[in-house]
Design an enzyme around this catalytic site. Structure first.
Site, mmCIF file in Angstrom:
data_model
loop_
_atom_site.group_PDB
_atom_site.id
_atom_site.type_symbol
_atom_site.label_atom_id
_atom_site.label_comp_id
_atom_site.label_asym_id
_atom_site.label_seq_id
_atom_site.Cartn_x
_atom_site.Cartn_y
_atom_site.Cartn_z
ATOM 1 N N ALA A 1 -6.448 -4.720 7.267
ATOM 2 C CA ALA A 1 -7.382 -3.751 6.926
ATOM 3 C C ALA A 1 -8.595 -4.410 6.319
ATOM 4 O O ALA A 1 -9.652 -3.631 6.362
ATOM 5 C CB ALA A 1 -6.883 -2.737 5.872
ATOM 6 N N TRP B 1 0.708 -1.090 -0.106
ATOM 7 C CA TRP B 1 -0.024 0.043 0.038
ATOM 8 C C TRP B 1 0.796 1.414 0.003
ATOM 9 O O TRP B 1 1.712 1.464 0.889
ATOM 10 C CB TRP B 1 -0.958 -0.113 1.273
ATOM 11 C CG TRP B 1 -1.760 1.221 1.522
ATOM 12 C CD1 TRP B 1 -2.767 1.420 0.476
ATOM 13 C CD2 TRP B 1 -1.815 2.011 2.588
ATOM 14 N NE1 TRP B 1 -3.660 2.598 1.110
ATOM 15 C CE2 TRP B 1 -3.114 2.815 2.358
ATOM 16 C CE3 TRP B 1 -1.359 1.917 3.971
ATOM 17 C CZ2 TRP B 1 -3.580 3.832 3.420
ATOM 18 C CZ3 TRP B 1 -1.826 2.963 4.850
ATOM 19 C CH2 TRP B 1 -2.977 3.638 4.506
ATOM 20 N N ASP C 1 -0.575 -5.396 8.989
ATOM 21 C CA ASP C 1 -1.748 -4.663 8.590
ATOM 22 C C ASP C 1 -2.906 -5.538 8.323
ATOM 23 O O ASP C 1 -2.964 -6.268 7.300
ATOM 24 C CB ASP C 1 -1.239 -3.948 7.596
ATOM 25 C CG ASP C 1 -2.244 -2.819 7.108
ATOM 26 O OD1 ASP C 1 -3.428 -2.840 7.742
ATOM 27 O OD2 ASP C 1 -1.912 -1.773 6.176
ATOM 28 N N LYS D 1 -13.383 -0.996 6.234
ATOM 29 C CA LYS D 1 -14.012 -1.772 5.178
ATOM 30 C C LYS D 1 -15.041 -2.708 5.490
ATOM 31 O O LYS D 1 -16.173 -2.817 5.064
ATOM 32 C CB LYS D 1 -12.861 -2.569 4.607
ATOM 33 C CG LYS D 1 -11.548 -1.872 4.230
ATOM 34 C CD LYS D 1 -11.312 -0.604 3.407
ATOM 35 C CE LYS D 1 -10.004 0.062 3.575
ATOM 36 N NZ LYS D 1 -9.748 0.799 2.441
HETATM 37 C C1 LMR Z 1 -6.857 2.026 -0.853
HETATM 38 O O1 LMR Z 1 -5.637 1.513 -0.591
HETATM 39 O O2 LMR Z 1 -7.315 2.321 -1.593
HETATM 40 C C2 LMR Z 1 -7.532 2.451 0.460
HETATM 41 O O3 LMR Z 1 -6.862 1.761 1.660
HETATM 42 C C3 LMR Z 1 -7.621 3.842 0.676
HETATM 43 C C4 LMR Z 1 -6.548 4.550 1.115
HETATM 44 O O4 LMR Z 1 -6.626 5.287 1.993
HETATM 45 O O5 LMR Z 1 -5.615 4.434 0.193
#
Ligand code: LMR
Length: 397
Positions: free
Chosen positions: A210, A127, A208, A243
């Site tokens: 999420a 990410w 993580d 989420k």
């Molecule tokens: C994403 O990866 O699109 C989500 O986790 C939203 C973000 O904050 O980047």
């Protein structure tokens, strides 16, 4: 002093979200930011959340501060969701945070305050916001290869070989499930191998989490974390309600710290509390209170689980439909992997200029590395899915 500043380049995912909102084309397709959307393109408030909100409105008697560590019942419910019965509950302490990102940052601050000399190993890719977040907290970053783009699978041998260079005390950032951006997750055997490596070399997993519930189910998605927890004395987990409870803007998350003893867990929480007090002081309450109400009421919990399952199953179905449409249009099996990957994201084998072309010429939005949010794929229209597949295959030829 500000006149010396230059504009900072925006976060790629958030910039894309703004650009999509401004696009006035009617057939535009949003496969960008990781937000769940239903067949109508909406991100609705879950019914279980609506009910909890009603109860909260009736029961709430004060808006006074909670505390830097937040609501203990909420935190314990999050502990239960993540760790289940895998370890004695007293070895874990949880702290309510502003979203999963808040949990990541609190834990990043905690780890650096305890072990400033350590390095943090981050998957390549990951990410995008993991990197600035860890850097700003003072972490020294190392990357480990994670994804074999040619095979569309985890490159586990390369990952393990790279992690052999991590030293005792180093931190390994892992995605609990639904790897962002690849959708390629570790299997159980691989989680065991990572646990063995961490044990042998004294590495600390920083997970993580999420997207719990978006891959195979709430319990199934926690298996990797539980494999680590059963084996290792210490680990930390950043968990999020953005989420799976669709609480995005309520900023609801929890930082979980697993330690060897109850005292060590309590002391890690107390250090985290000092860091929080010196930062944002206390978390917001609303999302955590609603989550607590849901998770403390068996009927509401069941309702939430059913809603979560329907989001999960829909993404799984869309993956299959998209893979089928691409197979038909490309006359090849090179996109079949999309059906088997997990959670909200997969990566298409597109160059940045092909991604730009899809956006500029067809109003199809995805992250520059080819990451798509499968929840944004066209639903209930085979023609729209076919049209999307045709355009994607078209820019590749
Ligand atoms: C994403 O990866 O699109 C989500 O986790 C939203 C973000 O904050 O980047």
């Amino acid at each position: 002093m500000f006149e010396t500043l230059e504009a900072t380049s925006p976060d790629p995912i958030l910039a894309l979200m703004q650009q999509f909102r401004k696009d006035e084309r009617s057939g535009k397709v949003d496969l960008g930011v990781g937000v769940y959307r239903d067949g109508e393109g909406q991100t609705p408030v879950l019914q279980a959340v609506k009910e909890a909100e009603k109860r909260l409105y009736e029961e709430e008697t004060t808006k006074s501060y909670v505390s830097p560590s937040g609501d203990a019942v909420f935190c314990d419910s999050m502990r239960q969701l993540v760790f289940g019965q895998s370890i004695p509950s007293e070895r874990v302490k949880g702290i309510q945070t502003p979203g999963g990102s808040g949990a990541l940052r609190v834990l990043a601050d905690l780890l650096i305050s305890v072990n400033p000399g350590s390095r943090t190993w981050v998957s390549d890719p990951t990410w995008p916001n993991h990197l600035p977040m860890l850097l700003q907290a003072g972490h020294k970053l190392e990357r480990y290869p994670y994804y074999d783009a040619a095979k569309s699978t985890v490159d586990f041998d390369a990952m393990m070989q790279s992690l052999q260079s991590a030293s005792a005390g180093d931190v390994v950032l892992l995605h609990g499930c639904c790897h962002n951006p690849t959708g390629a997750d570790l299997n159980q055997e691989q989680w065991h191998a990572v646990a063995d490596l961490c044990e042998k070399n004294g590495l600390l997993p920083f997970v993580d989490m999420a997207y719990q519930g978006f891959a195979d189910g709430l319990e199934e998605d926690a298996q990797g974390i539980r494999i680590l927890a059963r084996k290792l004395p210490e680990m930390v987990v950043a968990t999020s309600c953005s989420k799976n409870l669709a609480l995005y803007r309520e900023r609801t998350g929890c930082a979980l710290m697993l330690a060897g003893t109850e005292t060590a867990a309590a002391n890690s929480a107390s250090r985290a509390v000092s860091l929080i007090r010196a930062n944002y002081s206390m978390p917001p309450d609303h999302g955590a209170s609603m989550t607590r109400i849901i998770l403390q009421d068996p009927a509401l919990t069941e309702q939430w689980k059913a809603e979560l399952e329907s989001m999960r199953a829909r993404m799984e179905r869309l993956r299959q439909e998209f893979a089928d449409a691409l197979r038909k249009r490309s006359n090849s099996d090179r996109f079949d992997y999309i059906a088997g990957q997990k959670g909200m994201f997969s990566r298409l084998p597109l160059s940045e200029s092909q991604v730009d072309k899809l956006r500029n010429e067809h109003g199809i939005y995805m992250v520059g590395d080819g990451r798509i949010n499968v929840a944004g794929l066209p639903d209930n229209s085979a023609e729209a899915m076919d049209d999307l597949a045709t355009k994607i295959v078209g820019v590749m030829s």
